[in-house]
Design a protein around this motif. Structure first.
Motif, PDB file in Angstrom:
ATOM      1  N   TRP A  58       0.812  -1.226   0.000  1.00  0.00           N
ATOM      2  CA  TRP A  58       0.000   0.000   0.000  1.00  0.00           C
ATOM      3  C   TRP A  58       0.836   1.263   0.000  1.00  0.00           C
ATOM      4  N   ARG A  59       1.880   1.307   0.821  1.00  0.00           N
ATOM      5  CA  ARG A  59       2.691   2.516   0.850  1.00  0.00           C
ATOM      6  C   ARG A  59       3.339   2.797  -0.512  1.00  0.00           C
ATOM      7  N   ARG A  65       4.170  14.834   0.619  1.00  0.00           N
ATOM      8  CA  ARG A  65       3.546  13.805  -0.195  1.00  0.00           C
ATOM      9  C   ARG A  65       4.001  12.447   0.325  1.00  0.00           C
ATOM     10  N   PRO A  66       3.174  11.437   0.100  1.00  0.00           N
ATOM     11  CA  PRO A  66       3.524  10.113   0.620  1.00  0.00           C
ATOM     12  C   PRO A  66       4.848   9.623   0.038  1.00  0.00           C
ATOM     13  N   ARG A  67       5.651   9.048   0.881  1.00  0.00           N
ATOM     14  CA  ARG A  67       6.922   8.479   0.430  1.00  0.00           C
ATOM     15  C   ARG A  67       6.953   7.010   0.757  1.00  0.00           C
ATOM     16  N   SER A  68       7.761   6.284   0.036  1.00  0.00           N
ATOM     17  CA  SER A  68       7.916   4.879   0.342  1.00  0.00           C
ATOM     18  C   SER A  68       9.321   4.459  -0.036  1.00  0.00           C
ATOM     19  N   THR A  69      10.017   3.924   0.954  1.00  0.00           N
ATOM     20  CA  THR A  69      11.382   3.461   0.695  1.00  0.00           C
ATOM     21  C   THR A  69      11.366   2.343  -0.324  1.00  0.00           C
ATOM     22  N   VAL A  70      10.380   1.451  -0.176  1.00  0.00           N
ATOM     23  CA  VAL A  70      10.309   0.305  -1.082  1.00  0.00           C
ATOM     24  C   VAL A  70      10.200   0.789  -2.522  1.00  0.00           C
ATOM     25  N   LEU A  71       9.323   1.775  -2.742  1.00  0.00           N
ATOM     26  CA  LEU A  71       9.134   2.264  -4.106  1.00  0.00           C
ATOM     27  C   LEU A  71      10.415   2.919  -4.618  1.00  0.00           C
ATOM     28  N   ARG A  72      11.088   3.671  -3.730  1.00  0.00           N
ATOM     29  CA  ARG A  72      12.297   4.347  -4.171  1.00  0.00           C
ATOM     30  C   ARG A  72      13.349   3.328  -4.595  1.00  0.00           C
ATOM     31  N   ILE A  73      13.479   2.268  -3.781  1.00  0.00           N
ATOM     32  CA  ILE A  73      14.455   1.225  -4.122  1.00  0.00           C
ATOM     33  C   ILE A  73      14.083   0.581  -5.452  1.00  0.00           C
ATOM     34  N   LEU A  74      12.802   0.278  -5.611  1.00  0.00           N
ATOM     35  CA  LEU A  74      12.344  -0.335  -6.861  1.00  0.00           C
ATOM     36  C   LEU A  74      12.670   0.557  -8.049  1.00  0.00           C
ATOM     37  N   ARG A  75      12.394   1.860  -7.863  1.00  0.00           N
ATOM     38  CA  ARG A  75      12.581   2.773  -8.980  1.00  0.00           C
ATOM     39  C   ARG A  75      14.049   2.899  -9.362  1.00  0.00           C
ATOM     40  N   ARG A  76      14.914   2.790  -8.333  1.00  0.00           N
ATOM     41  CA  ARG A  76      16.336   2.939  -8.630  1.00  0.00           C
ATOM     42  C   ARG A  76      16.934   1.646  -9.134  1.00  0.00           C
ATOM     43  N   SER A  77      16.229   0.540  -8.943  1.00  0.00           N
ATOM     44  CA  SER A  77      16.852  -0.759  -9.194  1.00  0.00           C
ATOM     45  C   SER A  77      16.851  -1.159 -10.655  1.00  0.00           C
ATOM     46  N   LEU A  78      16.310  -0.336 -11.507  1.00  0.00           N
ATOM     47  CA  LEU A  78      16.255  -0.634 -12.944  1.00  0.00           C
ATOM     48  C   LEU A  78      15.263  -1.734 -13.297  1.00  0.00           C
ATOM     49  N   ILE A  79      14.718  -2.412 -12.268  1.00  0.00           N
ATOM     50  CA  ILE A  79      13.755  -3.470 -12.592  1.00  0.00           C
ATOM     51  C   ILE A  79      12.536  -2.856 -13.260  1.00  0.00           C
ATOM     52  N   LEU A  80      12.044  -1.754 -12.659  1.00  0.00           N
ATOM     53  CA  LEU A  80      10.867  -1.114 -13.229  1.00  0.00           C
ATOM     54  C   LEU A  80      11.166  -0.607 -14.630  1.00  0.00           C
ATOM     55  N   ASP A  81      12.359  -0.031 -14.775  1.00  0.00           N
ATOM     56  CA  ASP A  81      12.778   0.500 -16.054  1.00  0.00           C
ATOM     57  C   ASP A  81      12.749  -0.605 -17.110  1.00  0.00           C
ATOM     58  N   TRP A  82      13.342  -1.716 -16.710  1.00  0.00           N
ATOM     59  CA  TRP A  82      13.436  -2.849 -17.618  1.00  0.00           C
ATOM     60  C   TRP A  82      12.049  -3.379 -17.967  1.00  0.00           C
ATOM     61  N   LEU A  83      11.240  -3.547 -16.923  1.00  0.00           N
ATOM     62  CA  LEU A  83       9.867  -4.020 -17.162  1.00  0.00           C
ATOM     63  C   LEU A  83       9.125  -3.074 -18.089  1.00  0.00           C
ATOM     64  N   GLY A  84       9.346  -1.770 -17.866  1.00  0.00           N
ATOM     65  CA  GLY A  84       8.697  -0.766 -18.697  1.00  0.00           C
ATOM     66  C   GLY A  84       9.060  -0.958 -20.147  1.00  0.00           C
ATOM     67  N   ARG A  85      10.349  -1.187 -20.398  1.00  0.00           N
ATOM     68  CA  ARG A  85      10.783  -1.303 -21.790  1.00  0.00           C
ATOM     69  C   ARG A  85      10.346  -2.632 -22.414  1.00  0.00           C
ATOM     70  N   ILE A  86      10.536  -3.705 -21.654  1.00  0.00           N
ATOM     71  CA  ILE A  86      10.298  -5.027 -22.238  1.00  0.00           C
ATOM     72  C   ILE A  86       8.820  -5.398 -22.228  1.00  0.00           C
ATOM     73  N   VAL A  87       8.130  -5.002 -21.164  1.00  0.00           N
ATOM     74  CA  VAL A  87       6.739  -5.458 -21.032  1.00  0.00           C
ATOM     75  C   VAL A  87       5.732  -4.337 -21.306  1.00  0.00           C
ATOM     76  N   TRP A  88       5.890  -3.223 -20.586  1.00  0.00           N
ATOM     77  CA  TRP A  88       4.807  -2.232 -20.575  1.00  0.00           C
ATOM     78  C   TRP A  88       4.625  -1.563 -21.937  1.00  0.00           C
ATOM     79  N   THR A  89       5.731  -1.051 -22.520  1.00  0.00           N
ATOM     80  CA  THR A  89       5.617  -0.339 -23.790  1.00  0.00           C
ATOM     81  C   THR A  89       5.049  -1.235 -24.899  1.00  0.00           C
TER      82      THR A  89
END
Lengths: 568, 458
Positions: A251-252, A271-295
């Motif tokens: 949820w956070r 504004r709401p912050r979340s360490t988990v989200l920040r780590i995820l965002r920096r970890s390139l996993i989201l980036d990679w998923l965005g490129r390979i899956v989302w787009t």
């Protein structure tokens, strides 16, 4: 625009088909996860502690399945209600009615249907449980998303149109993002509501059959029934652990992510912050998923749902197909309504006047309890909420604590409390009020905190300048300022209290059933004893009472308060 | 461009043609409100047109009909000879509020129109970056709109509109949400892009209420009237670029437009009867309620005092510029002054009347009585006080009056009219209004008609 012509009529139909496929998948998942190892029949819930993680996983999966169905239902229902003016006229009043029918009244009908669909298997019982949780989760989500859809600002909608976005593209890049904040908040609330009904949704008896599903709810219920307080405590700790984990891991981050969908044009200070989200965002996993899956996925879905659509609606063949489908839907609805009315009539005609009288009296008794519960909640939450809301320092310290306290489903505490309270004078008749307070006070508290922290600093300074006495400050500033919030909180709490009456007025504990005189107890009892005519009457009375009170009292009060006391 | 379409273009010459465009809004009680009345005009390639009119004149509605976002009730819009059905893919729109998607980055916002066209990701990325460079936002590709200043946001709005290579660029008051300097900067940059043909746009249509802005940018100025909107003037603006706001020709042009904008109302007032295209007024006779301007009394007093200090006469355009008021904000006040016979507008000048002079000299209570006297001649206020006086308890619900007004105006307009009337009535002590009960009522000293009191000159 040639490709558009090749694929006429892509739109809602495809969304519906896609939704049913997804629903089917989730059904298969539910079946796969629940069908095999634990086929324990009634009374075989093991209380050994190492079963707890597995129980928690089962309960969680069940809730997840219910949530996925809720989400799909929400999007389809809200979309139809928001963008089809004919559907809106039916869907919105229907929603209003449906959400005021207490969840547990659905139980016998749902259970019978699913057990009949999957005879001799536990799939039916599991599905029934999932559908029960679904009926408790879905309504507020639908309302929030519908509200989001219809309040999309006009200029954003026009810019989407003038850029020639297709309906699907509008949905994914405008309407859904706009409704996202409300959707995330209400998803959180829905999960909390799901935990509240967990015990009721995992262990139920119908006639002389008892159904139990492996899960945390059954574990807690069984431990309470057998009076094993050690096991009960372990179960509670597991539950709190699951809730805290979900809060931190799901949820956070989601709330912090959804912050970008707010319509504000200035960066908010806190504004709401979340360490988990920040780590995820920096970890390139989201980036990679965005490129390979989302787009690729968005590209593919755009093509699938095809470009520029609105003009095609007028195409003759499409129009006739749409017309045919519309008639089929109307015919289907008519058949369903007629059958339902027939059944209802048959059931109602079996009622005696004595039963009608008892249900009416019981409804009044429960109404009294609801009012008492609300009063008690208001009396303690208003001072505390205002204190927390006006003191930033305390707010920062107390909010997480109260959030966790609020997220522990009151139903899980019921057995222990019943053990303590049952010896009070008046027995469960009085104790059930306390149980209701436990379930509903949080809605009021959080709203009061929100209202108090929204009081502008300059107004508070003005009261200090004029040296208003403490009581004057309350009547002149604080009470009017929190009034709209307080009323919102009370409305939600009242709904929760009515719903909680079914679990609070009928408690089984130590293999003994305690009941209070009230409509909740009547619903609970008649649903277990196949007393369908009484059940229908009681549920109907309850729903009508809730809707009537909402319309006649709360909504008016709210409009008045919002009109007069809004601080903006 | 395919040869067929260029041939057609020569035949019909115009890029866009409006043939008798009329827009009505149907009220809940089936009273139709006419917003646009029989608009004919043509947009030719190479033109930069400013559409000028007072607020509520329906100029934005007209723009939306031209882009296909809205449909005319009667009449047709032709684009290159083809009727426009649904949003016109060759037109793009720039909004006053920017209408950016806060959850998309600058780059994603600019790409949005290309996504709709199904352009492949790598191509549209390149295109978006080109445009972001062109519009001067390089380096901000990954920023979100809320991180940008107003001017930069509108740059994104322009880039997004230009990304789809529109033939017709429509702008709905694109600079009015920006501060003065930013707007000026953006205006001249857009003008450069347009004049140097660095954008493939064939024609620009800009809705505005800023007269200076229109004269500064456009080479044709179309002026709309109000209630319902008709074209009252269609002027070519042949001033050479770059235009200098201080030059005599520029000031003269602005003055000319000002006269037309402030003067149409005078014409309409003097000739209300021979307005034959109006809906049949004969059967309603004199029951037609005239709308009142939304003039605030405090603004009225302030303006009159200012003009009195300057010898009782001043140029409206200069007044507006000094007070940083657009003609749109100024007009309701001057109209109110005219209605109360405190001043009159002649040739773009505001001139105090004798009553106006005495209004300025007196204290607030005397001012109230002057206004009270004048309000007796305003049909709407007369209707309200008559109803309240004749009713036994001298009180009436607000809805009663809203219902009456809704027979003459749109729902929103009726609400605004009544709000203004209540404000005036309260100021002049004609009647009271209780916000809680939503009732208008009279107290004892208001109940009798103080008719014998003659004109107020002391």
């Amino acid at each position: 625009m040639n490709d558009a012509r090749e694929r006429p009529g892509v739109g809602m139909a495809d969304v519906l088909v896609g939704a049913s496929i997804l629903a089917l998948i989730s059904v298969v998942i539910a079946w796969a996860t629940h069908a095999h190892p634990y086929t324990a029949e009634s009374g075989h819930i093991s209380l050994v502690w190492w079963h707890l993680p597995l129980d928690a996983v089962y309960s969680w999966l069940r809730m997840l399945a219910a949530y996925v169905i809720s989400l799909i239902f929400t999007l389809v229902y809200a979309y139809l209600a928001a963008f089809n003016s004919r559907a809106e006229k039916i869907l919105i009043p229907l929603l209003d009615m449906l959400q005021s029918i207490p969840v547990l009244s659905f139980l016998p009908v749902v259970l019978l249907a699913f057990v009949a669909l999957f005879p001799g298997s536990r799939i039916g019982v599991n599905l029934a449980s999932i559908v029960l949780i679904f009926t408790g989760q879905v309504w507020n989500m639908v309302f929030a998303v519908y509200h989001g859809f219809i309040t999309v600002p006009r200029d954003l909608r026009e810019s989407a149109l003038s850029l020639n976005l297709s309906p699907w593209q509008r949905f994914r890049s405008l309407e859904l993002p706009y409704a996202m904040v409300g959707l995330v908040w209400n998803s959180m609330m829905s999960w909390a509501g799901g935990w509240f009904f967990l015990m009721a949704a995992e262990m139920f008896s119908l006639g002389n059959h008892a159904y139990q599903l492996q899960g945390l709810g059954s574990y807690l219920q069984t431990a309470a029934n057998q009076g094993r307080w050690g096991a009960e405590l372990a179960g509670l700790i597991t539950l709190v652990l699951v809730i805290v984990l979900m809060d931190q891991l799901i949820w956070r981050p989601l709330l912090a992510w959804a912050d970008k969908f707010k319509m504000e044009m200035v960066e908010g200070a806190d504004r709401p912050r979340s360490t988990v989200l920040r780590i995820l965002r920096r970890s390139l996993i989201l980036d990679w998923l965005g490129r390979i899956v989302w787009t690729p996925l968005t590209e593919w879905s755009d093509r699938l749902f095809s470009a520029t659509l609105p003009r095609i609606r007028t195409h003759a063949t499409v129009a006739s197909t749409v017309g045919l489908i519309r008639w089929l839907i109307v015919a289907f609805v008519v058949v369903v309504i007629v059958t339902a009315l027939q059944g209802a009539y048959r059931l109602i005609s079996q009622l005696t006047s004595g039963e009608v009288e008892i249900v009416a009296l019981a409804t009044m008794a429960t109404l009294g309890r609801v009012v008492a519960a609300l009063l008690i909640s208001v009396v303690w939450t208003v001072p505390v909420g205002v204190f927390i809301g006006l003191n930033r320092k305390w707010a920062a310290r107390l909010t997480p604590v109260s959030q966790i306290a609020a997220s522990v489903p009151a139903t899980a505490l019921f057995p222990g409390l019943v053990a303590l309270l049952i010896h009070l004078r008046g027995g469960l008749n009085v104790a059930s009020v306390v149980l209701m307070v436990l379930g509903t006070q949080w809605y009021i508290l959080f709203n009061v905190i929100a209202g108090a922290s929204a009081i502008p600093e300059d107004l508070r300074e003005a009261t200090r300048m004029f040296r208003l006495t403490r009581s004057k400050t309350w009547t002149v500033l604080i009470l009017p300022a929190i009034a709209p919030f307080l009323i919102t909180g009370i409305i939600t709490a009242a709904g929760g209290a009515w719903n909680a009456s079914i679990v609070a007025e009928y408690v089984s504990f130590h293999s003994h059933v305690y009941t209070a005189f009230g409509v909740g107890a009547i619903i609970a009892r008649s649903s277990q004893n196949h007393g369908f005519s009484v059940l229908l009457l009681a549920t109907g009375t309850l729903a009508v009472t809730v809707v009537a009170i909402n319309r006649l009292v709360w909504r008016r009060l709210y409009n008045k308060a919002a009109d007069r006391y809004s601080v903006s | 461009m395919p040869p067929g379409s260029s041939q057609r273009k020569e035949q019909s010459a115009g890029l866009v043609r409006l043939l008798g465009v009329t827009k009505m809004y149907t009220q809940p009680d089936h009273y139709d409100i006419r917003v646009l009345d029989d608009i004919h005009f043509e947009i030719h390639p190479g033109e930069f047109i400013a559409l000028l009119g007072p607020s509520g004149s329906g100029k934005s509605t007209l723009l939306r009909i031209i882009t296909g976002l809205s449909h005319p009730s009667y009449g047709t819009v032709l684009y290159r000879g083809q009727p426009v059905v649904g949003p016109n893919p060759h037109a793009a729109m720039v909004f006053q509020s920017f209408a950016l998607y806060p959850w998309l980055s600058v780059q994603q916002n600019v790409e949005l129109g290309l996504v709709a066209q199904g352009v492949a990701p790598d191509i549209r990325q390149k295109r978006a970056i080109e445009l972001i460079d062109l519009i001067g936002l390089n380096g901000y590709e990954d920023a979100f709109p809320k991180e940008l200043s107003g001017g930069m946001r509108q740059r994104v709005g322009f880039a997004r509109a230009l990304a789809v290579d529109p033939e017709l660029l429509c702008m709905d008051e694109p600079f009015s949400a920006l501060d003065f300097l930013t707007a000026e900067n953006l205006r001249s940059e857009l003008l450069d892009l347009w004049l140097e043909s660095r954008i493939p746009t064939r024609a620009i249509l800009m809705v505005t209420h800023g007269i200076e802005e229109a004269v500064y940018m456009a080479d044709r100025i179309v002026i709309l009237s109000k209630n319902p909107a008709r074209i009252v003037a269609d002027l070519p603006n042949l001033l050479p670029f770059p235009r200098n706001r201080k030059s005599a020709e520029f000031v003269q042009m602005v003055d000319q437009v000002y006269k037309i904008v402030t003067g149409w109302d005078e014409q309409k007032d003097t000739t209300p009867v021979n307005d034959e295209p109006f809906k049949a007024t004969s059967d309603e006779g004199g029951r037609q309620l005239k709308p009142i301007p939304y003039g605030h009394i405090s603004m009225l007093s302030g303006l009159l005092e200012l003009v009195a200090d300057r010898g009782g006469q001043d140029d409206l355009y200069r007044l507006g510029a000094e007070l940083f008021l657009e003609v749109d904000d100024l007009l309701p006040v001057t109209e109110t002054a005219e209605l109360f016979q405190l001043a009159e507008v002649r040739e773009g000048d505001l001139i105090l009347t004798e009553l106006g002079h005495s209004f300025v000299e007196q204290d607030v209570n005397d001012r109230k009585s002057i206004v009270r006297q004048q309000l007796k001649d305003v049909p709407m206020l007369r209707m309200i006080t008559r109803v309240l006086r004749t009713k036994a308890n001298h009180a009436m619900n607000k809805e009663f009056f809203t219902d009456i007004l809704e027979e003459h105006f749109s729902v929103d307009e009726a609400e605004r009219q009544l709000t203004t009337a209540i404000n005036w009535g309260r100021f002049a002590d004609l009647f009271h209004y209780d916000t809680d009960t939503e009732q208008l009522y009279l107290d004892e000293d208001q109940t009798e008609d103080p008719l014998p009191v003659a004109s107020n000159e002391s």
